[in-house]
Design a protein around this motif. Structure first.
Motif, PDB file in Angstrom:
ATOM      1  N   MET A 170      15.189 -36.452  10.493  1.00 13.97           N
ATOM      2  CA  MET A 170      15.977 -37.332  11.177  1.00 13.97           C
ATOM      3  C   MET A 170      15.177 -37.944  12.708  1.00 13.97           C
ATOM      4  SD  MET A 170      19.873 -36.569  11.207  1.00 13.97           S
ATOM      5  CE  MET A 170      20.718 -38.094  11.666  1.00 13.97           C
ATOM      6  N   VAL A 171      14.069 -37.068  12.997  1.00  7.03           N
ATOM      7  CA  VAL A 171      13.077 -37.164  14.130  1.00  7.03           C
ATOM      8  C   VAL A 171      12.473 -38.414  13.691  1.00  7.03           C
ATOM      9  CG1 VAL A 171      11.334 -36.278  15.403  1.00  7.03           C
ATOM     10  CG2 VAL A 171      13.232 -34.794  14.952  1.00  7.03           C
ATOM     11  N   ASP A 172      11.628 -38.526  12.408  1.00  6.64           N
ATOM     12  CA  ASP A 172      10.987 -39.426  11.954  1.00  6.64           C
ATOM     13  C   ASP A 172      11.613 -40.836  12.027  1.00  6.64           C
ATOM     14  OD1 ASP A 172      10.191 -37.072  10.904  1.00  6.64           O
ATOM     15  OD2 ASP A 172       9.128 -37.787   9.150  1.00  6.64           O
ATOM     16  N   ALA A 173      12.851 -40.748  11.630  1.00  7.26           N
ATOM     17  CA  ALA A 173      13.517 -42.110  11.341  1.00  7.26           C
ATOM     18  C   ALA A 173      14.039 -42.349  12.996  1.00  7.26           C
ATOM     19  CB  ALA A 173      15.144 -41.798  10.761  1.00  7.26           C
ATOM     20  N   LEU A 174      14.255 -41.491  13.659  1.00  7.48           N
ATOM     21  CA  LEU A 174      14.591 -42.159  15.052  1.00  7.48           C
ATOM     22  C   LEU A 174      13.445 -42.572  16.003  1.00  7.48           C
ATOM     23  CD1 LEU A 174      17.106 -41.743  17.205  1.00  7.48           C
ATOM     24  CD2 LEU A 174      15.978 -39.771  18.139  1.00  7.48           C
ATOM     25  N   VAL A 175      12.325 -42.092  15.749  1.00  3.60           N
ATOM     26  CA  VAL A 175      11.195 -42.327  16.321  1.00  3.60           C
ATOM     27  C   VAL A 175      10.698 -44.078  16.110  1.00  3.60           C
ATOM     28  CG1 VAL A 175       8.482 -42.209  16.307  1.00  3.60           C
ATOM     29  CG2 VAL A 175       9.931 -40.086  16.639  1.00  3.60           C
ATOM     30  N   ALA A 176      10.907 -44.385  14.582  1.00  4.91           N
ATOM     31  CA  ALA A 176      10.822 -45.509  14.222  1.00  4.91           C
ATOM     32  C   ALA A 176      11.760 -46.587  14.791  1.00  4.91           C
ATOM     33  CB  ALA A 176      10.723 -45.555  12.663  1.00  4.91           C
ATOM     34  N   VAL A 177      12.820 -45.951  14.900  1.00  3.63           N
ATOM     35  CA  VAL A 177      13.959 -47.361  15.445  1.00  3.63           C
ATOM     36  C   VAL A 177      13.895 -47.347  16.835  1.00  3.63           C
ATOM     37  CG1 VAL A 177      16.634 -47.601  15.338  1.00  3.63           C
ATOM     38  CG2 VAL A 177      15.486 -46.980  13.499  1.00  3.63           C
ATOM     39  N   GLN A 178      13.450 -46.243  17.613  1.00  5.53           N
ATOM     40  CA  GLN A 178      13.421 -46.295  18.920  1.00  5.53           C
ATOM     41  C   GLN A 178      12.325 -47.252  19.519  1.00  5.53           C
ATOM     42  OE1 GLN A 178      12.659 -42.025  20.136  1.00  5.53           O
ATOM     43  NE2 GLN A 178      13.706 -42.549  22.240  1.00  5.53           N
ATOM     44  N   ALA A 179      11.123 -47.383  18.717  1.00  6.28           N
ATOM     45  CA  ALA A 179      10.084 -48.209  18.906  1.00  6.28           C
ATOM     46  C   ALA A 179      10.781 -49.606  18.863  1.00  6.28           C
ATOM     47  CB  ALA A 179       9.013 -48.021  18.063  1.00  6.28           C
ATOM     48  N   PRO A 333      14.233 -29.873  25.279  1.00  4.51           N
ATOM     49  CA  PRO A 333      13.265 -29.199  24.364  1.00  4.51           C
ATOM     50  C   PRO A 333      13.130 -29.886  23.129  1.00  4.51           C
ATOM     51  CG  PRO A 333      15.639 -28.124  24.280  1.00  4.51           C
ATOM     52  CD  PRO A 333      15.419 -29.298  25.213  1.00  4.51           C
ATOM     53  N   THR A 334      12.065 -29.620  22.465  1.00  3.97           N
ATOM     54  CA  THR A 334      11.677 -30.426  21.142  1.00  3.97           C
ATOM     55  C   THR A 334      11.563 -29.352  20.012  1.00  3.97           C
ATOM     56  OG1 THR A 334       9.392 -30.302  21.857  1.00  3.97           O
ATOM     57  CG2 THR A 334      10.658 -32.427  22.357  1.00  3.97           C
ATOM     58  N   PRO A 335      12.487 -28.767  19.558  1.00  5.39           N
ATOM     59  CA  PRO A 335      12.675 -28.035  18.647  1.00  5.39           C
ATOM     60  C   PRO A 335      12.558 -28.479  17.073  1.00  5.39           C
ATOM     61  CG  PRO A 335      14.901 -28.081  19.320  1.00  5.39           C
ATOM     62  CD  PRO A 335      14.153 -29.081  19.876  1.00  5.39           C
ATOM     63  N   PHE A 336      12.742 -29.824  16.985  1.00  5.75           N
ATOM     64  CA  PHE A 336      13.015 -30.328  15.670  1.00  5.75           C
ATOM     65  C   PHE A 336      11.751 -31.146  14.917  1.00  5.75           C
ATOM     66  CE2 PHE A 336      17.173 -30.694  17.961  1.00  5.75           C
ATOM     67  CZ  PHE A 336      17.617 -29.700  17.199  1.00  5.75           C
ATOM     68  N   GLY A 337      10.651 -30.707  15.558  1.00  5.61           N
ATOM     69  CA  GLY A 337       9.456 -31.149  14.700  1.00  5.61           C
ATOM     70  C   GLY A 337       8.813 -32.521  15.560  1.00  5.61           C
ATOM     71  N   ASP A 338       7.590 -32.948  14.739  1.00  5.18           N
ATOM     72  CA  ASP A 338       6.858 -33.796  15.638  1.00  5.18           C
ATOM     73  C   ASP A 338       7.041 -35.356  15.010  1.00  5.18           C
ATOM     74  OD1 ASP A 338       5.820 -33.555  13.022  1.00  5.18           O
ATOM     75  OD2 ASP A 338       4.036 -32.607  13.582  1.00  5.18           O
ATOM     76  N   GLY A 339       8.090 -35.658  14.083  1.00  5.60           N
ATOM     77  CA  GLY A 339       8.015 -37.042  13.553  1.00  5.60           C
ATOM     78  C   GLY A 339       7.455 -37.286  12.462  1.00  5.60           C
ATOM     79  N   ALA A 340       6.433 -36.158  11.680  1.00  2.00           N
ATOM     80  CA  ALA A 340       6.090 -36.327  10.374  1.00  2.00           C
ATOM     81  C   ALA A 340       6.559 -35.618   9.436  1.00  2.00           C
ATOM     82  CB  ALA A 340       4.524 -35.870  10.655  1.00  2.00           C
TER      83      ALA A 340
END
Ligand code: UD1
Length: 360
Positions: A170-179, A333-340
């Motif tokens: 979900m971090v990956d998906a969020l990063v893409a949509v945030q941009a 904090p950022t406990p959910f990974g790096d978007g990859a």
């Protein structure tokens, strides 16, 4: 290698978007089956359109119904599709009835089964999601865990050897949509949210909506909040409130339709805080740096509780005090990974040796 994903409910489409992109990038054949658990435009097709997900090869159209009706519909509907496609992996997502039905179908036919978002535990077996995720984990061959806490939960249940920490897709998906949202913020924020500060709210869990006293107490508490509350009403909430004759527009409370994913991200980012009983939204709020108040007594995402970014409220009487708390200082904090994470999912699925997969 062919991977067959089964999805059916709103949060699964977001995870699917990230996984579909990564699988296609790495050159795997990706077949998508939709169970039809969610079927309204804004609950389903909008995600495929907005997140550019490849169309499903089949839709089982199970629709709404009891747990038994939904699960049985998936079991009988999926069998011939699995036999036809003979996938190298069946990939199931999260904790819905779609997850349960598709995991059982694949396991019974002895197709290699991977569970994405494995190992989450609220330790509350009264929640259908908790029962669904426990069963899915125990029948899966590969457990793709989003966090270190999930890895240790799986180890405690004797499932450590099948577990891989991949991070949260979900971090990956969020990063893409945030941009996408940041490039044209005016395009995604609904007009109704442009008139000053507000709190954003969602309420849909049966534990909240299907207990009349609890639903009434929750809606009263939302109406008493110190800022306007924009309540994005899931169909289940509207239905239950209508049946009980409870108004969804009193005091601070304003009612709105569920939002499409990019608009949801824009609306959350612009809010003073989120109030929810959802699982995934607690995490998205943390990722966006938005304080969250969760209308439950436990969470399967305990990482969000750090520094008060998320606060659990089991008694609605305490909601107003919780949403009035000061914003936590500093960055979340950022406990959910790096978007990859989706890339790691694709690599794991590709690299598992065939002798570790079940024999058909
Ligand atoms: C399901 C998941 C939950 C997830 C949520 C996301 C299970 C057990 N629960 O809950 O974990 O957080 O999806 O939204 O799988 N409805 C419509 N249109 C739709 C879909 C549903 O009107 O497109 C209505 C129906 O009246 C239905 C009710 O919503 O009875 C509930 O839908 P259902 O899919 O059973 O569960 P959710 O509450 O959405």
């Amino acid at each position: 290698m062919q991977i067959l994903s089964v999805v059916g409910a709103r949060p699964q489409f977001v995870k699917l978007a990230a996984v579909d992109r990564a699988l296609r990038r790495l050159g795997y054949e990706h077949v998508i089956v939709h169970t039809g658990q969610h079927y309204d435009l804004v609950m389903s097709q909008a995600f495929f359109d907005d997140l550019a997900i490849a169309p499903p090869v089949a839709n089982l159209r199970i629709g709404s119904g009891s747990h038994a009706v939904q699960t049985a519909g998936i079991l009988t509907g999926l069998d011939p599709i699995l036999e036809e496609h003979q996938p190298d992996w069946v990939l199931v997502y999260g904790d819905t009835n779609t997850t349960l039905g598709s995991a059982l179908a694949a396991a019974q036919l002895r197709f290699p089964l991977a569970h994405l978002e494995a190992g989450l535990r609220s330790f509350d077996r009264a929640m259908p999601e908790e029962r669904n995720r426990v069963v899915a984990d125990h029948v899966s061959d590969l457990l793709l865990a989003p966090t270190a806490v999930a890895v240790s939960n799986l180890a405690a249940e004797g499932l450590g050897a099948r577990t891989v920490l991949v991070g949260d897709v979900m971090v990956d998906a969020l990063v893409a949509v945030q941009a996408q949202v940041a490039s044209a913020p005016g395009r995604y924020l609904p007009d109704s949210l442009r008139n000053g500060p507000y709190l954003l709210a969602t309420v849909h869990r049966p534990a909240t909506t299907d207990d009349p006293a609890r639903l009434a107490a929750t809606l009263h508490a939302l109406a008493d909040c110190p800022l306007p509350v924009q309540l994005l009403a899931h169909p289940r909430l509207r239905d239950r409130a209508n049946r009980l004759g409870i108004s969804l527009t009193t005091g601070a409370l304003h009612i709105a339709e569920p939002l499409r994913y990019p608009s949801m991200i824009a609306a959350m980012s612009a809010s003073r805080g989120l109030i929810t009983d959802s699982g995934g939204l607690q995490k998205e709020a943390l990722l966006l740096g938005v304080p969250c108040t969760t209308l439950r007594s436990q969470t399967e995402w305990p990482e969000t509780l750090q520094d008060g970014w998320n606060v659990l409220v089991s008694d609605p009487q305490h909601l107003v005090a919780a949403v009035s708390r000061p914003r936590p200082p500093g960055l979340p904090p950022t406990p959910f990974g790096d978007g990859a994470a989706a890339e790691r999912v694709a690599v794991e699925l590709g690299s598992w040796q065939s002798d570790r997969r079940p024999r058909r």
